[in-house]
Design an enzyme around this catalytic site. Structure first.
Site, short mmCIF file in Angstrom:
data_model
loop_
_atom_site.label_atom_id
_atom_site.label_comp_id
_atom_site.label_asym_id
_atom_site.label_seq_id
_atom_site.Cartn_x
_atom_site.Cartn_y
_atom_site.Cartn_z
N PHE A 65 33.00 36.54 33.44
CA PHE A 65 33.71 36.15 32.22
C PHE A 65 33.82 34.64 32.15
O PHE A 65 34.19 33.99 33.13
CB PHE A 65 35.13 36.75 32.19
CG PHE A 65 35.12 38.23 31.94
CD1 PHE A 65 34.72 39.11 32.93
CD2 PHE A 65 35.50 38.74 30.70
CE1 PHE A 65 34.69 40.48 32.71
CE2 PHE A 65 35.47 40.11 30.46
CZ PHE A 65 35.07 40.98 31.46
N ILE A 67 35.69 32.54 29.57
CA ILE A 67 36.57 32.44 28.41
C ILE A 67 37.17 31.04 28.38
O ILE A 67 37.58 30.51 29.41
CB ILE A 67 37.71 33.48 28.50
CG1 ILE A 67 37.19 34.89 28.85
CG2 ILE A 67 38.57 33.48 27.24
CD1 ILE A 67 36.61 35.67 27.73
N TYR A 70 36.63 27.98 30.95
CA TYR A 70 35.86 28.44 32.11
C TYR A 70 34.35 28.51 31.84
O TYR A 70 33.58 28.77 32.76
CB TYR A 70 36.40 29.79 32.61
CG TYR A 70 37.58 29.64 33.56
CD1 TYR A 70 38.68 28.85 33.23
CD2 TYR A 70 37.61 30.30 34.79
CE1 TYR A 70 39.77 28.72 34.09
CE2 TYR A 70 38.70 30.17 35.65
CZ TYR A 70 39.77 29.38 35.29
OH TYR A 70 40.84 29.25 36.16
N ASP A 157 34.36 31.18 38.61
CA ASP A 157 34.66 29.87 39.20
C ASP A 157 34.11 29.81 40.63
O ASP A 157 34.82 29.51 41.59
CB ASP A 157 36.17 29.59 39.18
CG ASP A 157 37.00 30.66 39.84
OD1 ASP A 157 36.52 31.80 39.99
OD2 ASP A 157 38.16 30.36 40.23
N GLU A 247 44.20 42.08 40.55
CA GLU A 247 43.97 42.24 41.99
C GLU A 247 44.92 43.27 42.60
O GLU A 247 44.52 44.04 43.48
CB GLU A 247 44.12 40.88 42.68
CG GLU A 247 43.72 40.87 44.14
CD GLU A 247 43.62 39.44 44.65
OE1 GLU A 247 42.50 38.90 44.67
OE2 GLU A 247 44.66 38.86 45.01
C1 2GW Z 1 42.76 32.10 34.59
C2 2GW Z 1 43.97 31.63 35.11
C3 2GW Z 1 44.57 30.49 34.58
C4 2GW Z 1 43.93 29.84 33.52
C5 2GW Z 1 42.73 30.31 33.03
C6 2GW Z 1 42.15 31.47 33.54
C7 2GW Z 1 40.86 31.95 33.03
C8 2GW Z 1 40.14 32.91 33.75
C9 2GW Z 1 40.27 31.43 31.83
O1 2GW Z 1 40.82 30.59 31.09
N1 2GW Z 1 39.02 31.87 31.44
C10 2GW Z 1 38.34 32.80 32.17
O2 2GW Z 1 37.20 33.15 31.81
N2 2GW Z 1 38.92 33.36 33.28
C11 2GW Z 1 38.17 34.41 34.01
O3 2GW Z 1 39.03 35.13 34.86
C12 2GW Z 1 37.09 33.78 34.89
O4 2GW Z 1 35.99 34.66 34.99
C13 2GW Z 1 37.82 33.64 36.21
O5 2GW Z 1 36.94 33.47 37.31
C14 2GW Z 1 38.62 34.93 36.23
C15 2GW Z 1 39.86 34.93 37.16
O6 2GW Z 1 40.63 33.76 36.97
P1 2GW Z 1 40.66 32.62 38.10
O7 2GW Z 1 39.30 32.53 38.71
O8 2GW Z 1 41.24 31.39 37.54
O9 2GW Z 1 41.70 33.22 39.09
P2 2GW Z 1 41.69 33.13 40.73
O10 2GW Z 1 40.51 32.39 41.23
O11 2GW Z 1 43.05 32.74 41.20
O12 2GW Z 1 41.48 34.66 40.95
C16 2GW Z 1 42.04 35.66 41.73
O13 2GW Z 1 43.24 36.22 41.17
C17 2GW Z 1 43.12 36.73 39.84
C18 2GW Z 1 44.42 37.36 39.44
O14 2GW Z 1 45.46 36.40 39.34
C19 2GW Z 1 42.01 37.75 39.72
O15 2GW Z 1 42.31 38.92 40.44
C20 2GW Z 1 40.71 37.16 40.27
O16 2GW Z 1 39.68 38.12 40.22
C21 2GW Z 1 40.93 36.70 41.70
O17 2GW Z 1 39.73 36.11 42.19
MN MN Z 2 38.52 32.73 40.65
#
Ligand code: 2GW
Ligand code: MN
Length: 297
Positions: A65, A67, A70, A157, A247
């Site tokens: 994703f 969005i 990102y 990411d 998660e």
């Molecule tokens: C997410 C959090 C804060 C601000 C923006 C976003 C965001 C995430 C966004 O603006 N646009 C977007 O496409 N995403 C998608 O969601 C993108 O694919 C991203 O890799 C994914 C998960 O968000 P991320 O990578 O910022 O969260 P992490 O690295 O802390 O992820 C872990 O925890 C998450 C739950 O809080 C999920 O379970 C994730 O799969 C985990 O790796």
């Molecule tokens: Mn992530």
């Protein structure tokens, strides 16, 4: 392509025989109590696995994703996936995005395709990450089932630094979170609120699985994403949300529907956790996010 994993006849392949009394890894658990293998560097032979999967003509979908802001992770993600993800196999990238025009134009190898799936971004970041379950689920029967045999569903990411091949594929797989593979049950950050569908009592739980890396056959990914999305909707109806969002619900699913394969944290590393000896290769690693700029938490 055949979904039965051992019904292909292999050609002659030369390789050292497996040594029953000399296991390749003795420093890590390589099999779960329910007999799901845990995939660590050194325990598998890619030549054998590639031959099997090639003969079956397996097609693999990689969902991610991008969005809002990102989308900026897309270029590195795709360029490194072209070098390291399922090289030599049939791969469909499925990019869910609200900014299709900002997805970079990358040269893609033969037998590989990029598919953009237009979605609208949710306001709350928690919904952006959690609604992935619903969006993946909704594409399984309308699309994925006709186009691929396996799905791999990951965060964007991230960058590939090492080979990620067919050794990860199985009916349904989860990945050990890099922060918790040495942790106790009590330390696992499962949701502990008894009112939440995601709640896991302190005397239960096998592993702490990462939200950013799961997959399997299409039917299994449907079951998993449908469970997680439905659980989130049940919680939302009474105004609650699990501690670590998607998660937490994923961890609840895997407690009762055990994964048939488990990936070591090599597959979803983050350099925040340093370089422990057990992790010989960091295959897929989190990109250092500039929290203030990329996020608005
Ligand atoms: C997410 C959090 C804060 C601000 C923006 C976003 C965001 C995430 C966004 O603006 N646009 C977007 O496409 N995403 C998608 O969601 C993108 O694919 C991203 O890799 C994914 C998960 O968000 P991320 O990578 O910022 O969260 P992490 O690295 O802390 O992820 C872990 O925890 C998450 C739950 O809080 C999920 O379970 C994730 O799969 C985990 O790796
Ligand atoms: Mn992530």
């Amino acid at each position: 392509s055949s979904l039965i994993e051992n019904n292909v006849r292999l050609d002659r392949i030369l390789y050292p025989k497996p040594e029953t009394l000399k296991p390749p890894r003795t420093d890590v658990l390589t099999i779960a109590p329910w007999l799901a293998p845990i995939i660590w560097n050194g325990i598998f032979n890619s030549d054998i696995l590639n031959a099997q999967f090639h003969k079956r003509g397996v097609r693999i979908g990689l969902t991610t994703f991008a969005i809002k802001k990102y989308v900026r992770f897309m270029k590195d993600f795709l360029e490194t996936a072209e070098k390291f993800f399922m090289v030599g196999h049939k791969v469909n990238y499925y990019i869910f995005t609200d900014r299709a025009h900002e997805i970079p134009n990358i040269t893609i190898g033969e037998g590989r395709h990029i598919h953009i799936i237009n979605v609208t971004g949710y306001q709350r970041w928690q919904d952006v990450t959690m609604r992935r379950m619903q969006m993946i689920r909704d594409e399984t029967y309308s699309r994925f089932i006709n186009e691929v045999d396996y799905l791999v569903c990951v965060d964007v990411d991230m960058r590939f630094y090492g080979s990620v091949g067919v050794e990860i594929l199985g009916d349904v797989f989860g990945t050990l979170h890099p922060g918790f593979f040495g942790a106790s049950r009590q330390q696992f950050t499962y949701d502990r609120n008894p009112k939440s569908v995601a709640c896991i009592p302190v005397d239960e739980g096998d592993f702490y699985y990462a939200g950013g890396y799961f997959g399997g056959k299409i039917e299994e990914v449907y079951k998993l994403t449908n469970f997680c999305h439905s659980a989130m909707m049940t919680d939302k109806a009474i105004g609650i949300e699990a501690l670590w969002h998607d998660e937490s619900y994923l961890n609840k699913y895997f407690l009762y529907y055990k994964p048939t394969k488990i990936l070591s944290p090599e597959y979803v590393w983050n350099n925040y956790y340093g370089s422990p000896a057990a992790v010989q290769i960091k295959r897929f690693v989190g990109v250092d996010k500039n929290y203030d700029e990329v996020r608005f938490r």
